[in-house]
Design a protein around this motif. Structure first.
Motif, short mmCIF file in Angstrom:
data_model
loop_
_atom_site.label_atom_id
_atom_site.label_comp_id
_atom_site.label_asym_id
_atom_site.label_seq_id
_atom_site.Cartn_x
_atom_site.Cartn_y
_atom_site.Cartn_z
N MET A 55 0.81 -1.21 0.00
CA MET A 55 0.00 0.00 0.00
C MET A 55 0.85 1.27 0.00
SD MET A 55 -3.45 -0.73 2.20
CE MET A 55 -2.75 -1.20 3.76
N GLY A 56 2.17 1.13 -0.13
CA GLY A 56 3.02 2.31 -0.27
C GLY A 56 3.56 2.88 1.02
N MET A 57 3.42 2.17 2.13
CA MET A 57 4.01 2.64 3.38
C MET A 57 5.48 2.26 3.45
SD MET A 57 2.94 4.53 5.79
CE MET A 57 3.93 3.98 7.16
N ASP A 58 6.20 2.83 4.43
CA ASP A 58 7.59 2.44 4.65
C ASP A 58 7.63 0.94 4.92
OD1 ASP A 58 8.02 5.15 4.50
OD2 ASP A 58 8.07 5.43 6.67
N TRP A 59 8.33 0.21 4.10
CA TRP A 59 8.22 -1.25 4.07
C TRP A 59 8.67 -1.94 5.34
CZ3 TRP A 59 12.67 -4.23 4.53
CH2 TRP A 59 13.88 -3.55 4.42
N HIS A 60 9.54 -1.27 6.15
CA HIS A 60 10.16 -1.96 7.27
C HIS A 60 9.79 -1.38 8.63
CE1 HIS A 60 12.42 1.65 7.00
NE2 HIS A 60 13.30 1.32 7.92
N SER A 61 9.06 -0.29 8.68
CA SER A 61 8.97 0.46 9.93
C SER A 61 7.73 0.12 10.76
CB SER A 61 8.96 1.97 9.64
OG SER A 61 7.67 2.40 9.28
N SER A 62 7.77 0.58 12.00
CA SER A 62 6.64 0.40 12.91
C SER A 62 5.41 1.17 12.45
CB SER A 62 7.03 0.88 14.31
OG SER A 62 7.34 2.27 14.29
N GLY A 63 5.62 2.19 11.60
CA GLY A 63 4.49 2.99 11.14
C GLY A 63 3.48 2.23 10.33
N ILE A 64 3.88 1.08 9.79
CA ILE A 64 2.92 0.26 9.03
C ILE A 64 1.74 -0.13 9.92
CG2 ILE A 64 2.65 -2.15 8.27
CD1 ILE A 64 4.88 -1.76 6.35
#
Length: 429
Positions: A62-71
């Motif tokens: 979905m275009g979020m930062d692929w590795h971060s907690s923000g997902i």
């Protein structure tokens, strides 16, 4: 059945999701959820959300930062917004969220219960117990700050919650699934994600049953004063903590701190399978898909990865970075979000789901075959390396309406100030 499915390191990231991406995540998350429910049923969507590797890949596509907690925050927020208008159709309700929204979860669950005829107070109690277990019974140094509770009309539910450790700038995500749950304190987690921080006090492990009972016995027989005395002795070193080897070992997915997508982050064989399914077989085998107006080669590539999120086997989600090759990332890694491609992906999926509701499964079936073909072709497919693929996407980014938190991608210019980027036609897009 309830089971732990693994653990992962999640770098703790701040910031906000820009509105242009949050809106698209809402629409794409909703239509992917509809497709999963259409093909596999509501229970399967709950199981997917309780799978930490799939959850991370879902956010990456979905275009979020692929590795971060923000997902975690962004995916739950997108689902809460996107599934709200579909509650009557899907029978799914997303409650809770981050910060103060997490504390409203019990009240939201009571309201859901009143609307659909569930025992709302019992759901609210489950929500509180889940939070208490992961904040008190599992003492791992991570303070909870996010709690999402997804409940179905039949009372089945999934919980995704996350804690942070400011000292090491890491986050840990916990997954729960009500399916097969018989106890809140005896191995209840579907999975725990996060970086190992030495010895962890996990009173929910099956081997801790004697410890849980001993604590109750101490409280009954000794009282709080005697317990305080015993704790003082522990502080003097008269008792030893259990060795780390006594803890339960879990499969581990390590999500690195670096923002950029590197070759080691991607299963190149599977990525080539995705690309081959779209490029080599697409024109020959997916006429129903390619005849949809406006669908070209780049959109089919994105749909191949979306198809895997909908249909893929669990073992294929060990490299979430691969799914960022569908729609890039908001932080420009691996490349800026290709807005025109993203919008076409949403449009095609919505049209396919809409037709499927009327009994016409041709387009949705064509998207499913992309996943089947990718799995077949990845045994033999060859193609460019990761760096080359990223470089190609970045060169083409202005033509795809590339955008990131840093702004809109500007076309490169020659010495006369003319654009050197050729904007793709609808057939190419």
């Amino acid at each position: 059945m309830v089971q732990r499915t693994g653990s992962a390191d999640l770098p703790l990231h701040g910031g906000r999701v820009p509105g242009w991406l949050a809106d698209r995540m809402t629409r794409l998350g909703a239509v992917i959820s509809q497709a999963i429910v259409h093909h596999y049923g509501r229970d399967e969507l709950l199981r997917r959300l309780a799978h930490p590797f799939w959850f991370q890949s879902f956010g990456a596509v979905m275009g979020m930062d692929w590795h971060s907690s923000g997902i975690t925050t962004s995916v739950l927020g997108a689902l809460k917004r996107g599934l709200k208008p579909l509650e009557g159709e899907l029978g799914l309700h997303v409650c809770g969220g981050r910060g103060r929204h997490s504390r409203l979860t019990p009240a939201e669950l009571v309201a859901v219960g009143e609307r659909v005829g569930l025992d709302g107070p019992a759901l609210a109690t489950a929500s509180r117990l889940v939070a208490k277990v992961d904040s008190a019974a599992v003492q791992d140094g991570y303070g909870l700050y996010l709690h999402g509770f997804i409940v179905a009309d039949d009372g089945k539910w999934t919980v995704v919650q996350q804690g942070m450790n400011d000292a090491n700038r890491q986050a840990r995500r916990y997954h729960w699934l009500s399916e097969g749950l018989t106890s809140f304190v005896d191995r209840p987690h579907a999975a725990i994600e996060g970086q190992g921080e030495g010895t962890i006090v996990n009173l929910t492990d099956a081997r801790a049953a004697a410890s849980r009972q001993s604590q109750l016995d101490l409280l009954r027989d000794l009282g709080p004063d005697r317990i305080a005395s015993e704790l003082g002795k522990l502080g003097e070193g008269r008792a030893r903590a259990p060795a780390p080897a006594d803890q339960l070992a879990l499969p581990h997915l390590e999500l690195p701190a670096h923002h950029d997508v590197r070759p080691a982050d991607v299963n190149l064989r599977r990525l080539h399978g995705n690309l081959a399914a779209a490029a080599d077989r697409g024109p020959a085998d997916f006429a129903e898909l390619l005849l949809v107006p406006g669908v070209g080669a780049r959109t089919v590539r994105a749909l191949a990865m979306v198809s895997e999120v909908v249909h893929g086997a669990p073992y294929r989600f060990a490299d979430p970075a691969r799914f960022s090759f569908a729609h890039g990332g908001k932080d420009r890694h691996p490349f800026p979000v290709p807005i025109r491609v993203y919008d076409e992906t949403i449009r095609v999926l919505k049209a396919a789901v809409g037709q499927a509701k009327l009994g016409r499964d041709e387009v949705l079936g064509a998207i499913k075959r992309l996943d089947v073909e990718a799995r077949r072709l990845d045994r033999h497919a060859r193609g460019p390396d990761v760096e080359t693929l990223i470089a190609e996407e970045r060169r083409a980014s202005p033509g795809y309406g590339g955008r990131s938190v840093f702004g809109v991608e500007a076309p490169a210019q020659d010495l006369d100030g003319r654009s050197v980027v050729e904007f793709p036609s609808l057939e190419e897009l």
